[in-house]
Design a protein around this motif. Structure first.
Motif, mmCIF file in Angstrom:
data_model
loop_
_atom_site.group_PDB
_atom_site.id
_atom_site.type_symbol
_atom_site.label_atom_id
_atom_site.label_comp_id
_atom_site.label_asym_id
_atom_site.label_seq_id
_atom_site.Cartn_x
_atom_site.Cartn_y
_atom_site.Cartn_z
ATOM 1 N N UNK A 125 11.828 -20.816 -10.424
ATOM 2 C CA UNK A 125 12.833 -21.177 -11.423
ATOM 3 C C UNK A 125 12.732 -22.548 -12.045
ATOM 4 N N UNK A 126 11.628 -23.275 -11.848
ATOM 5 C CA UNK A 126 11.499 -24.578 -12.503
ATOM 6 C C UNK A 126 11.078 -24.372 -13.959
ATOM 7 N N UNK A 127 11.821 -24.986 -14.879
ATOM 8 C CA UNK A 127 11.572 -24.806 -16.312
ATOM 9 C C UNK A 127 11.084 -26.118 -16.921
ATOM 10 N N UNK A 128 10.016 -26.033 -17.701
ATOM 11 C CA UNK A 128 9.507 -27.169 -18.469
ATOM 12 C C UNK A 128 9.668 -26.868 -19.960
ATOM 13 N N UNK A 129 9.702 -27.935 -20.757
ATOM 14 C CA UNK A 129 9.875 -27.803 -22.205
ATOM 15 C C UNK A 129 8.729 -28.521 -22.901
ATOM 16 N N UNK A 130 7.877 -27.766 -23.589
ATOM 17 C CA UNK A 130 6.765 -28.403 -24.300
ATOM 18 C C UNK A 130 6.943 -28.271 -25.810
ATOM 19 N N UNK A 131 6.138 -29.057 -26.518
ATOM 20 C CA UNK A 131 6.162 -29.041 -27.982
ATOM 21 C C UNK A 131 5.487 -27.781 -28.522
ATOM 22 N N UNK A 297 3.208 -29.343 -38.579
ATOM 23 C CA UNK A 297 4.175 -30.319 -38.072
ATOM 24 C C UNK A 297 4.500 -30.002 -36.620
ATOM 25 N N UNK A 298 5.127 -30.952 -35.957
ATOM 26 C CA UNK A 298 5.449 -30.803 -34.536
ATOM 27 C C UNK A 298 6.929 -30.450 -34.373
ATOM 28 N N UNK A 299 7.212 -29.576 -33.427
ATOM 29 C CA UNK A 299 8.587 -29.276 -33.012
ATOM 30 C C UNK A 299 8.698 -29.694 -31.551
ATOM 31 N N UNK A 300 9.338 -30.810 -31.325
ATOM 32 C CA UNK A 300 9.366 -31.393 -29.981
ATOM 33 C C UNK A 300 10.159 -30.522 -29.012
ATOM 34 N N UNK A 301 9.524 -30.236 -27.871
ATOM 35 C CA UNK A 301 10.174 -29.546 -26.747
ATOM 36 C C UNK A 301 10.884 -28.259 -27.183
ATOM 37 N N UNK A 302 10.233 -27.499 -28.054
ATOM 38 C CA UNK A 302 10.849 -26.281 -28.595
ATOM 39 C C UNK A 302 10.576 -25.045 -27.749
ATOM 40 N N UNK A 303 9.695 -25.149 -26.763
ATOM 41 C CA UNK A 303 9.260 -23.989 -25.992
ATOM 42 C C UNK A 303 9.544 -24.225 -24.511
ATOM 43 N N UNK A 304 10.379 -23.363 -23.921
ATOM 44 C CA UNK A 304 10.718 -23.506 -22.499
ATOM 45 C C UNK A 304 10.057 -22.395 -21.696
#
Length: 314
Positions: A125-131, A297-304
């Motif tokens: 269940x650990x979730x990370x958020x990447x661009x 362009x970049x979308x910061x931390x849009x993907x979990x």
């Protein structure tokens, strides 16, 4: 009816891994039950079917998605999420059970290329958020395309167009695709605009990276970090065929970015224009997405997504 927060929707691409995903589904299903996942599932039936499958799941209030497949299956699932407005993307969590040709994205995040280990990571269940990167085509009605690993135009897109015939060889398919494309690909005129700076001329390929690996383990950008809010750019300029052949090993150890004809830089946005009659292919996460001029362009931390909680990673 609202779904319980512990309910999952599983998307399986049966053709991933040269058919291994379909073959291994009974074992995956058994392990998901063993680890107490409450889930529904569906198989993809055609190219990009995972886009509509994930959007249907979101309309049914699923927020926890598991992808069983390769980099392309994950790419299309992410695009399904980003091109909908039912649920904010940051509220949707993706787990990956990797069965694909390259399995490149998982290498950056140390997600196991082993079924039970990958399921354990999701269950912890650990979730990370990447661009994410966002590609917008110029003078076109095409929808935006999102990528989570690496996009590019030129020789890399040409290689992707060749890979399908070699997929039975797994990650080596990209090397065979590169070897088969060297003598038939022609460099192209391009202009890259970053802020007010322009880089133009004959070009082999232009790469826009978020994560470390692509093309079956190649390392084509200099210092990618999927959490820093920046795109990592490599512009391979007018390399000739002899230079490409002699530098093939450097594609895998990351040293290609030190070549005198490769420019590297970091930015949060850029524009790429091509001046050729025959336009080179654009690829995103190993999927061909079109041709022509485009902006990124970049979308910061849009993907979990689910991964190990590991202080040695980013």
């Amino acid at each position: 009816m609202q779904k319980d927060s512990k309910q999952w929707f599983v998307i399986i691409n049966p053709t991933s891994g040269n058919g291994k995903a379909k073959q291994k589904w009974p074992e995956i299903k058994r392990l998901l039950h063993h680890y107490k996942f409450d889930f529904e599932f569906a198989f993809t039936e055609y190219s990009k079917h995972s886009v509509s499958l994930v959007q249907k799941a979101l309309k049914n209030s699923f927020k926890h998605i598991i992808c069983v497949g390769g980099d392309g299956t994950l790419h299309n699932t992410i695009n399904g999420i980003m091109n909908q407005s039912e649920i904010p993307s940051s509220a949707i969590n993706i787990g990956v059970i990797p069965i694909g040709t390259g399995n490149d994205w998982i290498k950056t995040h140390a997600i196991a290329n082993h079924i039970e280990s990958a399921i354990k990571i999701i269950s912890e269940g650990y979730i990370a958020y990447q661009d994410l990167g966002k590609i917008e085509f110029e003078n076109s009605n095409k929808p935006s395309v999102y990528f989570n690993n690496l996009a590019g135009i030129g020789f890399d897109g040409y290689v992707v167009s060749k890979v399908e015939r070699y997929k039975k060889w797994g990650a080596l398919a990209y090397l065979f695709g590169a070897l088969s494309g060297i003598f038939s690909f022609n460099n192209f005129e391009s202009k890259v605009t970053i802020n007010s700076k322009e880089i133009s001329g004959k070009t082999l390929m232009i790469l826009v990276g978020l994560c470390k690996y692509s093309g079956g383990g190649m390392r084509l950008t200099d210092s990618p970090n999927p959490f820093d809010g920046l795109l990592d750019i490599s512009i391979a300029q007018n390399l000739n065929k002899f230079e490409i052949i002699t530098n093939l090993p450097r594609l895998f150890n990351g040293k290609i970015t030190k070549h005198k004809k490769v420019k590297t830089l970091k930015t949060d946005a850029l524009k790429i224009e091509v001046d050729e009659n025959k336009l080179p292919f654009i690829q995103a996460d190993g999927e061909l997405i079109g041709t022509g001029n485009f902006k990124v362009s970049i979308l910061a931390k849009a993907f979990s997504f689910y991964r190990k909680k590991n202080p040695d990673l980013f």
